[in-house]
Design a protein around this motif. Structure first.
Motif, PDB file in Angstrom:
ATOM      1  N   GLU A  87       0.822  -1.213   0.000  1.00  0.00           N
ATOM      2  CA  GLU A  87       0.000   0.000   0.000  1.00  0.00           C
ATOM      3  C   GLU A  87       0.857   1.264   0.000  1.00  0.00           C
ATOM      4  O   GLU A  87       0.628   2.177  -0.801  1.00  0.00           O
ATOM      5  CB  GLU A  87      -0.931   0.020   1.212  1.00  0.00           C
ATOM      6  CG  GLU A  87      -1.806   1.267   1.244  1.00  0.00           C
ATOM      7  CD  GLU A  87      -2.736   1.303   2.441  1.00  0.00           C
ATOM      8  OE1 GLU A  87      -3.405   2.342   2.628  1.00  0.00           O
ATOM      9  OE2 GLU A  87      -2.805   0.314   3.181  1.00  0.00           O
ATOM     10  N   ARG A 124       1.253   3.966  -3.094  1.00  0.00           N
ATOM     11  CA  ARG A 124       0.963   5.400  -2.951  1.00  0.00           C
ATOM     12  C   ARG A 124       2.138   6.232  -3.467  1.00  0.00           C
ATOM     13  O   ARG A 124       1.944   7.237  -4.180  1.00  0.00           O
ATOM     14  CB  ARG A 124       0.664   5.727  -1.486  1.00  0.00           C
ATOM     15  CG  ARG A 124       0.212   7.167  -1.269  1.00  0.00           C
ATOM     16  CD  ARG A 124      -0.280   7.403   0.151  1.00  0.00           C
ATOM     17  NE  ARG A 124      -1.497   6.631   0.412  1.00  0.00           N
ATOM     18  CZ  ARG A 124      -1.558   5.577   1.235  1.00  0.00           C
ATOM     19  NH1 ARG A 124      -0.468   5.179   1.886  1.00  0.00           N
ATOM     20  NH2 ARG A 124      -2.693   4.933   1.410  1.00  0.00           N
ATOM     21  N   LEU A 147      -4.161   1.828  -5.836  1.00  0.00           N
ATOM     22  CA  LEU A 147      -3.458   3.067  -6.175  1.00  0.00           C
ATOM     23  C   LEU A 147      -2.656   2.972  -7.462  1.00  0.00           C
ATOM     24  O   LEU A 147      -2.388   3.985  -8.108  1.00  0.00           O
ATOM     25  CB  LEU A 147      -2.538   3.458  -5.016  1.00  0.00           C
ATOM     26  CG  LEU A 147      -3.282   3.908  -3.756  1.00  0.00           C
ATOM     27  CD1 LEU A 147      -2.416   3.730  -2.520  1.00  0.00           C
ATOM     28  CD2 LEU A 147      -3.711   5.360  -3.908  1.00  0.00           C
ATOM     29  N   THR A 168      -5.972   8.947  -8.569  1.00  0.00           N
ATOM     30  CA  THR A 168      -5.231   8.465  -7.396  1.00  0.00           C
ATOM     31  C   THR A 168      -4.360   9.569  -6.816  1.00  0.00           C
ATOM     32  O   THR A 168      -3.977   9.513  -5.648  1.00  0.00           O
ATOM     33  CB  THR A 168      -4.353   7.260  -7.776  1.00  0.00           C
ATOM     34  OG1 THR A 168      -3.472   7.624  -8.847  1.00  0.00           O
ATOM     35  CG2 THR A 168      -5.199   6.075  -8.188  1.00  0.00           C
ATOM     36  N   THR A 205      -1.503  15.504  -4.478  1.00  0.00           N
ATOM     37  CA  THR A 205      -1.792  14.807  -3.226  1.00  0.00           C
ATOM     38  C   THR A 205      -2.503  13.480  -3.519  1.00  0.00           C
ATOM     39  O   THR A 205      -3.431  13.444  -4.331  1.00  0.00           O
ATOM     40  CB  THR A 205      -2.703  15.669  -2.326  1.00  0.00           C
ATOM     41  OG1 THR A 205      -2.034  16.923  -2.071  1.00  0.00           O
ATOM     42  CG2 THR A 205      -2.971  14.981  -0.993  1.00  0.00           C
ATOM     43  N   ALA A 206      -2.060  12.415  -2.845  1.00  0.00           N
ATOM     44  CA  ALA A 206      -2.727  11.130  -3.007  1.00  0.00           C
ATOM     45  C   ALA A 206      -4.152  11.219  -2.500  1.00  0.00           C
ATOM     46  O   ALA A 206      -4.430  11.859  -1.473  1.00  0.00           O
ATOM     47  CB  ALA A 206      -1.958  10.041  -2.260  1.00  0.00           C
ATOM     48  N   THR A 207      -5.068  10.583  -3.201  1.00  0.00           N
ATOM     49  CA  THR A 207      -6.492  10.693  -2.857  1.00  0.00           C
ATOM     50  C   THR A 207      -6.921   9.706  -1.798  1.00  0.00           C
ATOM     51  O   THR A 207      -8.052   9.758  -1.326  1.00  0.00           O
ATOM     52  CB  THR A 207      -7.364  10.522  -4.110  1.00  0.00           C
ATOM     53  OG1 THR A 207      -7.086   9.246  -4.683  1.00  0.00           O
ATOM     54  CG2 THR A 207      -7.084  11.623  -5.117  1.00  0.00           C
ATOM     55  N   ARG A 208      -6.037   8.778  -1.464  1.00  0.00           N
ATOM     56  CA  ARG A 208      -6.395   7.817  -0.407  1.00  0.00           C
ATOM     57  C   ARG A 208      -5.157   7.370   0.338  1.00  0.00           C
ATOM     58  O   ARG A 208      -4.045   7.565  -0.120  1.00  0.00           O
ATOM     59  CB  ARG A 208      -7.134   6.608  -0.982  1.00  0.00           C
ATOM     60  CG  ARG A 208      -6.302   5.765  -1.910  1.00  0.00           C
ATOM     61  CD  ARG A 208      -7.062   4.587  -2.443  1.00  0.00           C
ATOM     62  NE  ARG A 208      -8.003   4.983  -3.482  1.00  0.00           N
ATOM     63  CZ  ARG A 208      -8.739   4.107  -4.160  1.00  0.00           C
ATOM     64  NH1 ARG A 208      -8.691   2.814  -3.869  1.00  0.00           N
ATOM     65  NH2 ARG A 208      -9.549   4.487  -5.129  1.00  0.00           N
TER      66      ARG A 208
END
Length: 430
Positions: A74, A78, A116, A422, A427-430
């Motif tokens: 994960e 990212r 991602l 993503t 900025t990463a969305t999750r």
């Protein structure tokens, strides 16, 4: 799924470099043209930015299973998304190693859960990467593996490597070799050269790489196998690959951002952040690698993203593990170097996107030209954006970057995976 219009950008893909808007809906590219609009669609302002097929990394260490203290699938995914990657090939030197369908399925499933980027597991050439007997190629190919490597350890036995190549010709796979004759590198911590001699530390000779590059090229000539040379680092290796391609052999190669930008002189600090395998070389080697990318001898830029916890990298130079993180910084490192060398944006993006996608057999989904019907795996980046790396802000679980505080140029603003953002505005969305 909300439609997206990427407006005002500069589309760079296999069809060239031109101003255009891109309409994305239902996971695919719907249209590319001027002043595209769709009621209810979200709009991404891409003014001053490049819109391109998502990047593909042939060489990512995600560490999971077995070394989650350094990275997880994960956190690595990212970092990949933030770097503009929509697909990565996960290296098999995990614990247990990816020499069985169970491990391969675990890695793929964990990548899907993260959502991602597309995580594609590679498989080992030999069981446990021990270099003694071949991994079950057929089983792993059935599980979707296309790249096989013992990365971190070159296959030392030439007869075993020949057998691997012979088996591979009947399967849709490529053998990716970490080229290192280990008998010549025992105890080595850096490139064998003037700097190494002045510091009084054991050196890693260029010949240790070049001998195995030569051996595997000749085995490919004998067997007809497709081979991919991982992380080229020497001028001699570049010339060997150049000659192999001129002979029409099915050989591809990659170079890393750190081998394109850093020299062995960095090790004068005894900072293990700069310790990597193969080691940082000389400016003459960098010039040869850049020339190799420019003339197509080297096909792809691959990160060799290799995270390590801080306490491991803080050990003495001879005890610290080799490796650097690189997914988030690859574009910013490579773009100015290759642009200054005269490479076009099309050629630079090719080395980051559709060329590695083709090598990894991912080109049906990734690296596709931005045309109606193509999967919407895209990156939007600002080629003029200047920034500095703050290690603590990296998404990777480990922060062993050699580029801390160095000015970089080129930054990802948006990444779309199957039409879903993503990364949004950096900025990463999750």
């Amino acid at each position: 799924m909300t439609a997206i219009v990427i407006a005002g950008g500069r589309v760079v893909d296999q069809n060239g470099d031109r101003p255009a808007d891109v309409l994305v809906d239902d996971g695919v590219v719907k249209a590319v043209g001027d002043k595209l609009r769709m009621p209810g669609a979200d709009t991404i302002d891409a003014s001053g930015c490049v819109v391109a097929p998502g990047f593909v990394d042939l060489h990512t260490h995600l560490r999971e299973p077995g070394h989650e203290e350094a990275e997880t699938i994960e956190t690595g995914s990212r970092a990949a998304a933030l770097g503009g990657y929509t697909a990565v090939v996960a290296m098999p030197n995990t614990d247990p190693a990816a020499d069985s369908r169970a491990v391969v399925d675990f890695v793929r499933a964990a990548g899907e859960r993260a959502g991602l980027c597309d995580v594609r597991p590679s498989g080992c050439i030999t069981v446990g990467r021990a270099g003694e007997r071949l991994a079950p190629f057929g089983e792993l190919v059935e599980a979707g593996v296309r790249i096989f490597t013992d990365d971190g350890a070159g296959v030392q036995d030439p007869q075993l490597m020949r057998r691997a190549m012979e088996y591979s010709t009947g399967l849709d796979m490529v053998l990716a070799q970490h080229c290192e004759v280990s008998a010549l590198t025992r105890g080595a911590v850096m490139h064998e050269g003037r700097c190494c001699s002045e510091l009084g530390v054991p050196g890693w000779p260029a010949l240790a790489e070049e001998l195995m590059v030569h051996r595997d090229i000749e085995l490919a000539r004998l067997t007809g196998a497709r081979i991919h040379v991982l992380h080229l680092s020497t001028a001699g290796s570049v010339e060997l690959v150049r000659r192999a391609k001129a002979d029409g052999l099915p050989v591809t190669a990659e170079a890393t951002p750190h081998h394109l930008s850093l020299t062995d002189e960095q090790l004068r600090s005894f900072d293990a952040t700069y310790k990597v395998n193969p080691p940082l070389r000389t400016m003459a080697d960098i010039e040869a690698l850049v020339a190799g990318l420019a003339d197509g001898t080297i096909d792809a830029i691959a990160t060799d993203h290799a995270p390590h916890p801080a306490d491991h990298k803080e050990r003495p130079l001879d005890e610290a593990p080799p490796g650097m993180v690189g997914l988030e910084t690859a574009l910013g490192v490579c773009l100015p170097i290759l642009s200054d060398a005269g490479m076009s944006l099309v050629d630079i993006v090719a080395a980051l996107s559709w060329k590695p996608a083709a090598i990894a057999r991912l080109d049906e989904e990734h690296g596709r030209a931005l045309e109606p019907g193509a999967p919407a795996n895209l990156v939007v980046f600002d080629p003029a954006a200047e920034w500095e790396v703050v290690p603590a802000r990296l998404a990777s679980r480990s922060h062993n970057t050699p580029f801390a505080g160095r000015p970089l140029r080129g930054r990802v603003r948006h990444t779309l995976l199957h039409g879903v953002a993503t990364v949004d505005t950096g900025t990463a969305t999750r």
